[in-house]
Design a protein around this motif. Structure first.
Motif: not given
Length: 360
Positions: A211, A213, A223-226, A280, A284, A287
Motif C-alpha cells: 500500500h 501513500s 493512496d494506492h494499492d498494489d 506506484s 501517484m 494523479s
C-alpha cells in the motif's frame, strides 16, 4: 477519523491502545505519558492470522480474527479497555474541502455530507461519516480545510464487534494510512529532511500486498494499492523449501535459508518490488500533481528485506529509509529491544492509532 476521529466520549482519559487488523496479522501498541511528544512504549504485540481470514474486501472469518485478537491481548498483557481501530484506506473515502471559517457545525456537516454523497458508490445512509478541521486553508483567505471521511458501516461494525468480543470498547477509528503518517511524522520519528511542503511517500509492504501513500505537510494526498507486493517473498520461500509460515519467518530472521536463496528468490523479489515502487510513485505523482518526492519511507513486514531500501533509493533516486515509529520513545523494561527493532516497521499503523489517546 471515522466514528470519532480524534474526539473522546469522556472527559477523563481512560487508557487507549491501538489495534491494527490487516489481512496477514493483527497488531497492538499501548503507550503511556501525558503528551504525544514524549510517550513511553508500554506494550506491543503481533499475532498471525489464518490465510483468508481477512481480505482486501473485508473480514471474511470473524471468529478466526476474534480468536487471534484474543491471543494478542492475552500475550501482550494490556490493561487498556478502549481501543483505536484501523480502517483500510482501500475501503475508506477521504477528501479535503474548503469551507468558510465562520460556518457553523451544522453548515459544515451539511456541506461535507453533500460532497461525500457525490463520491460514494453506495448510498451515504450505508456509510459511517465524520469530518475534522485541519486548519486555515492555503487556498482561500478566511476559510478552513475540512477533512471528511466515510466507509461502509459493515466494514467498521465488524472491527467494533471484534473489539467488543474481548470486552474492549472501540472509541476511535482511523484510516490506516493516516494513522501510519501520524506515527511517522512525530518530531522524533520524522526524517531530518522533513520541512514545510516536503512530499513523502510511504510504502507499507504487507504480506498481502503493498500500500502506497503520498503525503505533503502532514496530509495524505493520495493512496494506492498494489495486490502483488510482499506476499511473493514469503510464499516463494515456503513453496521452494517446503516450510511452514512460522519456519519461513524464523529462518529469514536467523539467516539460515539455503545458499541459493539470495540469487534464486531474494534478488528477483527485490527487483520486482523496487520496480513496482517506481510505478506506484509515478502514478501517484501524476494523479496528485505534487512536487517531487523528497523521501520514501518503508513500513510493514517487508520493509527490512535485505537490499530493498538501497535498491529503491537507487532506482527512484530518492532518499529511502525504514520506518521507525518508536524513535525517541522511552521503552518499558520488559520489552526486548532487539525484537522491537525487528518489529517496529510493522507497527507503524498500530503506533499511530495508540497516539490518538493524546488527541482526546
Amino acid at each position: 477519523m471515522l466514528s470519532n476521529f480524534v474526539r473522546s466520549f469522556f472527559s477523563k482519559k481512560p487508557l487507549l491502545a491501538g489495534l491494527d487488523i490487516c489481512p496477514s496479522e493483527v497488531r497492538m501498541v499501548e503507550l503511556s505519558g501525558t503528551n504525544a511528544k514524549h510517550p513511553r512504549l508500554e506494550r506491543y504485540a503481533r499475532e498471525s492470522l489464518p490465510y483468508g481470514a481477512v481480505s482486501s474486501d473485508g473480514i471474511e472469518n470473524l471468529r478466526q480474527v476474534m480468536e487471534a485478537v484474543g491471543r494478542l491481548w492475552n500475550r501482550s498483557g494490556s490493561r487498556a479497555r478502549e481501543v483505536a481501530i484501523s480502517i483500510p484506506a482501500a475501503s475508506a473515502f477521504t477528501e479535503i474541502i474548503v469551507v468558510a471559517a465562520g460556518s457553523s457545525d451544522q453548515q459544515r456537516e451539511t456541506l461535507a455530507k453533500t460532497y461525500m454523497a457525490g463520491l460514494l458508490p453506495y448510498p451515504i445512509e450505508q456509510a459511517l461519516f465524520d469530518y475534522s478541521i485541519i486548519g486555515p486553508s492555503s487556498k482561500a483567505a478566511g476559510h478552513i480545510d475540512l477533512l471528511i471521511a466515510a466507509a461502509r458501516k459493515e466494514d467498521i461494525e465488524d472491527r467494533v464487534a471484534i473489539a467488543e468480543s474481548l470486552g474492549l470498547k472501540a472509541t476511535v477509528a482511523d484510516v490506516d494510512s493516516y494513522a501510519a503518517l501520524n506515527a511517522l511524522l512525530r518530531d522524533d520519528a520524522a526524517p531530518a529532511t522533513m520541512t514545510a511542503g516536503t512530499v513523502v511517500a510511504l510504502l507499507r509492504l504487507e504480506a498481502h500486498g503493498t500500500h502506497a501513500s503520498l503525503a505533503c505537510d502532514g496530509r495524505v494526498v493520495v493512496d494506492h494499492d498494489d495486490a502483488g507486493g510482499h506476499q511473493q517473498l514469503e510464499y516463494k520461500i515456503m513453496r521452494n523449501y517446503g516450510l511452514t509460515q512460522e519456519e519461513s519467518r524464523r529462518r529469514q530472521r536467523d539467516g539460515s535459508l539455503p545458499d541459493g536463496y539470495v540469487a534464486d528468490i531474494l534478488a528477483p523479489y527485490v527487483d520486482e518490488v523496487a520496480t513496482k515502487a517506481q510505478e506506484s510513485l509515478r502514478a501517484m505523482q501524476a494523479s496528485a500533481r505534487t512536487g517531487d518526492v523528497a523521501r520514501i519511507v518503508l513500513a510493514g513486514p517487508g520493509a527490512q528485506t535485505p537490499g530493498l531500501a538501497q535498491t529503491i533509493q537507487k532506482r527512484a533516486n530518492v532518499a529511502t529509509s525504514i520506518a521507525a515509529p518508536f524513535a525517541g520513545m522511552s521503552v518499558a523494561a520488559a520489552i526486548d529491544r532487539r525484537q522491537l527493532a525487528a518489529d517496529a516497521p510493522s507497527c507503524a499503523v498500530a503506533c499511530g492509532l495508540a497516539l490518538r489517546q493524546f488527541d482526546r
